[in-house]
Design a protein around this motif. Structure first.
Motif, PDB file in Angstrom:
ATOM      1  N   ILE A 172      30.952  29.971  44.087  1.00 28.17           N
ATOM      2  CA  ILE A 172      30.058  31.116  44.295  1.00 28.17           C
ATOM      3  C   ILE A 172      30.577  31.996  45.436  1.00 28.17           C
ATOM      4  N   TYR A 173      30.987  31.356  46.518  1.00 24.31           N
ATOM      5  CA  TYR A 173      31.550  32.069  47.670  1.00 24.31           C
ATOM      6  C   TYR A 173      32.719  32.948  47.235  1.00 24.31           C
ATOM      7  N   ASN A 174      33.656  32.367  46.493  1.00 24.98           N
ATOM      8  CA  ASN A 174      34.837  33.111  46.051  1.00 24.98           C
ATOM      9  C   ASN A 174      34.463  34.283  45.150  1.00 24.98           C
ATOM     10  N   TYR A 175      33.481  34.077  44.284  1.00 28.92           N
ATOM     11  CA  TYR A 175      33.038  35.153  43.395  1.00 28.92           C
ATOM     12  C   TYR A 175      32.502  36.328  44.209  1.00 28.92           C
ATOM     13  N   LEU A 176      31.675  36.041  45.207  1.00 31.76           N
ATOM     14  CA  LEU A 176      31.077  37.104  46.008  1.00 31.76           C
ATOM     15  C   LEU A 176      32.124  37.843  46.844  1.00 31.76           C
ATOM     16  N   VAL A 177      33.050  37.084  47.450  1.00 33.02           N
ATOM     17  CA  VAL A 177      34.107  37.707  48.256  1.00 33.02           C
ATOM     18  C   VAL A 177      35.022  38.555  47.371  1.00 33.02           C
ATOM     19  N   ARG A 178      35.339  38.020  46.204  1.00 29.49           N
ATOM     20  CA  ARG A 178      36.202  38.716  45.255  1.00 29.49           C
ATOM     21  C   ARG A 178      35.586  40.050  44.821  1.00 29.49           C
ATOM     22  N   ASN A 179      34.269  40.116  44.860  1.00 32.58           N
ATOM     23  CA  ASN A 179      33.578  41.314  44.399  1.00 32.58           C
ATOM     24  C   ASN A 179      33.022  42.167  45.540  1.00 32.58           C
ATOM     25  N   GLY A 180      33.593  41.996  46.725  1.00 31.39           N
ATOM     26  CA  GLY A 180      33.338  42.965  47.782  1.00 31.39           C
ATOM     27  C   GLY A 180      32.428  42.553  48.917  1.00 31.39           C
ATOM     28  N   ILE A 181      31.940  41.304  48.945  1.00 30.30           N
ATOM     29  CA  ILE A 181      31.077  40.858  50.044  1.00 30.30           C
ATOM     30  C   ILE A 181      31.949  40.326  51.178  1.00 30.30           C
ATOM     31  N   ASP A 182      31.689  40.802  52.393  1.00 27.88           N
ATOM     32  CA  ASP A 182      32.476  40.401  53.559  1.00 27.88           C
ATOM     33  C   ASP A 182      32.335  38.898  53.812  1.00 27.88           C
ATOM     34  N   GLU A 183      33.448  38.246  54.098  1.00 32.37           N
ATOM     35  CA  GLU A 183      33.448  36.803  54.366  1.00 32.37           C
ATOM     36  C   GLU A 183      32.552  36.441  55.544  1.00 32.37           C
ATOM     37  N   ASP A 184      32.412  37.341  56.513  1.00 37.10           N
ATOM     38  CA  ASP A 184      31.597  37.064  57.696  1.00 37.10           C
ATOM     39  C   ASP A 184      30.114  36.901  57.360  1.00 37.10           C
ATOM     40  N   ARG A 185      29.716  37.345  56.192  1.00 37.52           N
ATOM     41  CA  ARG A 185      28.312  37.249  55.795  1.00 37.52           C
ATOM     42  C   ARG A 185      28.025  35.955  55.028  1.00 37.52           C
ATOM     43  N   LEU A 186      29.049  35.179  54.752  1.00 39.00           N
ATOM     44  CA  LEU A 186      28.895  34.022  53.870  1.00 39.00           C
ATOM     45  C   LEU A 186      29.466  32.751  54.488  1.00 39.00           C
ATOM     46  N   THR A 187      28.778  31.653  54.299  1.00 43.38           N
ATOM     47  CA  THR A 187      29.334  30.324  54.543  1.00 43.38           C
ATOM     48  C   THR A 187      28.973  29.467  53.339  1.00 43.38           C
ATOM     49  N   TYR A 188      29.633  28.318  53.202  1.00 39.66           N
ATOM     50  CA  TYR A 188      29.326  27.435  52.079  1.00 39.66           C
ATOM     51  C   TYR A 188      29.406  25.982  52.525  1.00 39.66           C
ATOM     52  N   LYS A 189      28.653  25.129  51.855  1.00 41.26           N
ATOM     53  CA  LYS A 189      28.618  23.711  52.207  1.00 41.26           C
ATOM     54  C   LYS A 189      28.175  22.893  51.001  1.00 41.26           C
ATOM     55  N   GLY A 190      28.753  21.701  50.844  1.00 42.17           N
ATOM     56  CA  GLY A 190      28.355  20.783  49.781  1.00 42.17           C
ATOM     57  C   GLY A 190      27.419  19.709  50.313  1.00 42.17           C
ATOM     58  N   TYR A 191      26.325  19.445  49.610  1.00 45.50           N
ATOM     59  CA  TYR A 191      25.326  18.466  50.039  1.00 45.50           C
ATOM     60  C   TYR A 191      25.274  17.232  49.129  1.00 45.50           C
ATOM     61  N   GLY A 192      26.215  17.135  48.196  1.00 51.30           N
ATOM     62  CA  GLY A 192      26.209  15.972  47.308  1.00 51.30           C
ATOM     63  C   GLY A 192      24.888  15.839  46.574  1.00 51.30           C
TER      64      GLY A 192
END
Length: 285
Positions: free
Chosen positions: A237-257
């Protein structure tokens, strides 16, 4: 003869009226040369608890990857299958084990990797469930349906929740065992993208979740062959949003199992799909 046929027809209709069936498969994965796994036994415990009031029959098939030789792998796969059979019968002596076999490396492909093929080191438990169907006129049991968590709102509602709160969207799901988004989820993802573009101050944490695994462990990603499935789903999801113009500084990601399931005891493929999800936590708005 005519009455015998009528009687037989009546019996079949009665059986159809008061019982129904379902089948599902539990795939249990192993480390190299592993035969018994407490993690896999825990998954079986969850299934047995969920189906405790129903009649179960199972087919058990063990597999191995290409590491070592064919004779060893055939024996290893059978040991894995038998360990599952013994555990199930110990927990539920009335369980009907129709078949228990090991097929070795039959479906494995030698990719020359020292890690082998993790997806082939497994036992498949195919469960057939027979359970009572509600009688004619019996009220639908809606208590469980009311308690069942559901996603609230759509992506536009991201701007309505408070900092620190999380939201998920019904239908934003993944192919089992993979970090590939199902096609029906693409419009939801596009709406998330549009919402972020319309509200440039919005910052989010993308949280990946999986089904079918107890405790804190993450799942096996069949695409990468690594135990980081929930993280990879969040990253997708992170990559999709960044690829489509969302600044990386606005996003973080984490896996919770499987630490934060929406459905604690998964009783159906639908329940599993509810847990196989991504949520969005508001960091700043």
């Amino acid at each position: 003869m005519k009455y015998s046929i009528l009687f037989l027809t009546l019996l079949l209709n009665l059986k159809a009226a008061f019982t129904q069936n379902k089948t599902f498969t539990i795939s249990l994965f192993y480390a190299i040369n592993e035969v018994e796994s407490n993690l896999n036994f825990n998954r079986l415990d969850s299934m047995l608890t969920a189906e405790s009031k129903n009649t179960l029959a199972v087919n058990i098939c063990g597999y191995a990857d290409f590491l070592c030789n064919d004779a060893y792998n055939k024996d290893l796969s059978l040991k894995r299958a038998n360990a599952i059979k013994d555990y199930l019968l110990k927990k539920n002596p009335s369980l009907n084990v129709i078949k228990c076999v090991g097929v070795g490396e039959k479906n494995s492909y030698d990719n020359s990797s020292i890690l082998g093929e993790p997806s082939q080191r497994r036992v498949d438990v195919i469960v057939a469930v027979t359970f009572p169907r509600k009688r004619i006129g019996e009220r639908e049991n809606i208590t469980q349906k009311k308690d069942k968590p559901v996603a609230v709102g759509g992506p536009k509602n991201l701007i309505t929740i408070e900092k620190g709160e999380s939201m998920s969207f019904e239908g934003l799901n993944f192919i089992p065992g993979r970090h590939v988004i199902v096609k029906t989820a693409i419009p939801i993802l596009e709406s998330v993208l549009e919402t972020l573009k319309e509200h440039p101050n919005l910052k989010i944490e993308i949280q990946g979740h999986i089904c079918c695994e107890p405790g804190n462990i993450d799942g096996l990603d069949l695409d990468t062959q690594e135990m980081n499935l929930s993280e990879n789903r969040a990253l997708a999801i992170y990559n999709y949003l960044v690829r489509n113009g969302i600044d990386e500084d606005r996003l973080t990601y984490k896996g919770y199992g499987h630490t934060q399931p929406k459905i604690k005891i998964e009783k159906s493929p639908e329940d599993e799909q509810m847990n196989r999800r991504v949520e969005f936590k508001i960091i700043e708005n």
